[in-house]
Design a protein around this motif. Structure first.
Motif, PDB file in Angstrom:
ATOM      1  N   ARG A 187      -5.573   4.591  -5.067  1.00  0.00           N
ATOM      2  CA  ARG A 187      -6.853   5.311  -4.953  1.00  0.00           C
ATOM      3  C   ARG A 187      -6.809   6.365  -3.849  1.00  0.00           C
ATOM      4  N   ALA A 188      -6.201   6.033  -2.712  1.00  0.00           N
ATOM      5  CA  ALA A 188      -6.127   6.980  -1.598  1.00  0.00           C
ATOM      6  C   ALA A 188      -5.338   8.221  -1.983  1.00  0.00           C
ATOM      7  N   CYS A 189      -4.232   8.024  -2.704  1.00  0.00           N
ATOM      8  CA  CYS A 189      -3.425   9.165  -3.130  1.00  0.00           C
ATOM      9  C   CYS A 189      -4.184  10.040  -4.114  1.00  0.00           C
ATOM     10  N   ARG A 219       0.831  -1.207   0.000  1.00  0.00           N
ATOM     11  CA  ARG A 219       0.000   0.000   0.000  1.00  0.00           C
ATOM     12  C   ARG A 219       0.864   1.256   0.000  1.00  0.00           C
ATOM     13  N   GLN A 220       1.887   1.271   0.821  1.00  0.00           N
ATOM     14  CA  GLN A 220       2.771   2.424   0.875  1.00  0.00           C
ATOM     15  C   GLN A 220       3.499   2.621  -0.449  1.00  0.00           C
ATOM     16  N   ALA A 230      -7.394  10.288  -4.533  1.00  0.00           N
ATOM     17  CA  ALA A 230      -8.531  10.933  -3.864  1.00  0.00           C
ATOM     18  C   ALA A 230      -8.084  12.179  -3.112  1.00  0.00           C
ATOM     19  N   ALA A 231      -6.879  12.132  -2.537  1.00  0.00           N
ATOM     20  CA  ALA A 231      -6.352  13.301  -1.818  1.00  0.00           C
ATOM     21  C   ALA A 231      -6.125  14.477  -2.750  1.00  0.00           C
ATOM     22  N   TYR A 234       1.081   4.072  -2.955  1.00  0.00           N
ATOM     23  CA  TYR A 234       0.796   5.484  -2.657  1.00  0.00           C
ATOM     24  C   TYR A 234       1.963   6.352  -3.151  1.00  0.00           C
ATOM     25  N   ASP A 243      -5.723   0.156  -3.305  1.00  0.00           N
ATOM     26  CA  ASP A 243      -6.128   1.094  -2.255  1.00  0.00           C
ATOM     27  C   ASP A 243      -5.114   2.218  -2.096  1.00  0.00           C
ATOM     28  N   GLY A 244      -3.827   1.893  -2.190  1.00  0.00           N
ATOM     29  CA  GLY A 244      -2.793   2.917  -2.061  1.00  0.00           C
ATOM     30  C   GLY A 244      -2.878   3.947  -3.173  1.00  0.00           C
ATOM     31  N   GLU A 273      -4.254  -4.112  -1.740  1.00  0.00           N
ATOM     32  CA  GLU A 273      -3.411  -3.128  -1.065  1.00  0.00           C
ATOM     33  C   GLU A 273      -2.848  -2.125  -2.063  1.00  0.00           C
ATOM     34  N   GLN A 306       1.708   9.208  -6.004  1.00  0.00           N
ATOM     35  CA  GLN A 306       2.105  10.566  -5.659  1.00  0.00           C
ATOM     36  C   GLN A 306       3.114  11.105  -6.673  1.00  0.00           C
TER      37      GLN A 306
END
Length: 334
Positions: A199-201, A162-163, A203-204, A166, A196-197, A193, A170
């Motif tokens: 998508r989370a980035c 995940r990291q 989304a931010a 992300y 999700d990583g 994982e 980024q």
């Protein structure tokens, strides 16, 4: 007549000690005085005595063999794991016995059950759902699992997917990409994982994720999916592939279709396989330290065989490897 090979009794008689003393010395079960050990060692060299591995295993209950199960030995990610694990095994007097399940979940159980009868412990890479792995624990062998487990208390080692995802997303955003796609492989627990990583980035940064699912984590699948992605209604300006193999297949095919990498689309993957640096262009990727994964996994397993009862998970820090398959996007002209 052919001369018979020397036996442990011959060594004991020539060294002036008991056969039990010779056996304990050979198997490392007991230390003796330097003089006794030097005498036994000298007699073994002089007579050319070679111990019988089968006899040793009957005495000690150990085969000095470790089982390693991987999903696809042709994938350099798994080859690197094998390399790391084998190096530690050899340094500790163990032999590695390899099983390739060929990305087929139905083959895993019979192969692992057969493997467990021949080894002192097992390192396991599996596609099976975690809830289906209780039988593996019941085999009664020390185990180390590749990838964190949330339901079963097993020793494990893995990268921070995940990291890493992300970080990669980024970087793409920093390079000006607005339409990022992910070519995933949902049959793998690691896929969630990574997705999700990313998508989370995104989304931010209030950016959407275009998502595609593949049927296999292979270069051929990357090739197959390339035309539908690049000739569809929503063409991404960057794509992250589940692994480097898929990314390399994708690059080859989109170039055959007339697209340029990275001018028309930036491409990135996971695993940092050795071939990624030699492609045109060289591949941007996330290094999850595959070889180190094998090293740590084997060290954990040898400790468990020696009696260590800890059940911890080791998470390896990912590293972003920047190469020219990703380029900076110029801001749009108003």
């Amino acid at each position: 007549m052919k001369k018979k090979p020397p036996t442990i009794r011959d060594v004991a008689a020539a060294a002036g000690v008991s056969t039990a003393t010779v056996s304990k010395y050979i198997n490392g079960a007991q230390r003796f005085s330097p003089a006794v050990e030097a005498t036994i060692r000298g007699v073994i060299e002089e007579l050319g005595y070679c111990s019988n591995p089968l006899a040793q295993s009957m005495i000690t209950g150990r085969t000095k063999t470790i089982g390693l199960s991987v999903l696809d030995v042709s994938n350099p990610h798994f080859s690197s794991i094998i390399k790391g694990a084998n190096r530690v095994a050899l340094e500790n007097g163990y032999t590695l016995l390899l099983v390739d399940t060929d990305e087929t979940a139905s083959r895993e159980r019979p192969l692992l059950e057969a493997l467990s009868r021949r080894v002192d412990g097992m390192l396991v890479y599996s596609r099976m759902a975690e809830r289906e792995l209780e039988w593996l624990v019941k085999l009664g062998k020390p185990l180390v699992f590749f990838g964190a487990q949330s339901q079963i208390n097993l020793l494990s080692v893995g990268g921070d997917d995940r990291q890493g995802a992300y970080m990669l997303a980024q970087y793409l955003v920093m390079m000006g990409h607005k339409r990022v796609a992910y070519m995933g492989f949902s049959k793998s627990r690691r896929d969630e994982e990574r997705r999700d990583g990313i998508r989370a980035c995104l989304a931010a940064h209030q950016l959407p994720l275009l998502s595609y699912d593949s049927s296999a984590p292979t270069a051929l699948e990357g090739e197959r999916m390339s035309s539908s992605i690049m000739l569809g209604e929503q063409v991404p300006d960057a794509i992250v592939c589940y692994n480097d193999m898929m990314a390399l297949g994708f690059i080859k095919e989109v170039q055959s279709l007339g697209f340029r990498v990275p001018e028309d689309i930036s491409v990135a993957g996971f695993d940092n396989i050795q071939y990624g640096r030699y492609t045109s262009p060289p591949l941007t990727t996330v290094d999850l330290r595959s070889e180190q994964m094998g090293v740590i996994g084997m060290n954990k397993l040898l400790a468990a065989i020696a009696g260590d009862t800890s059940t911890d998970h080791t998470m390896l820090e990912p590293q972003l490897i920047l190469r020219s398959s990703v380029m900076r996007r110029q801001p749009p002209i108003d």
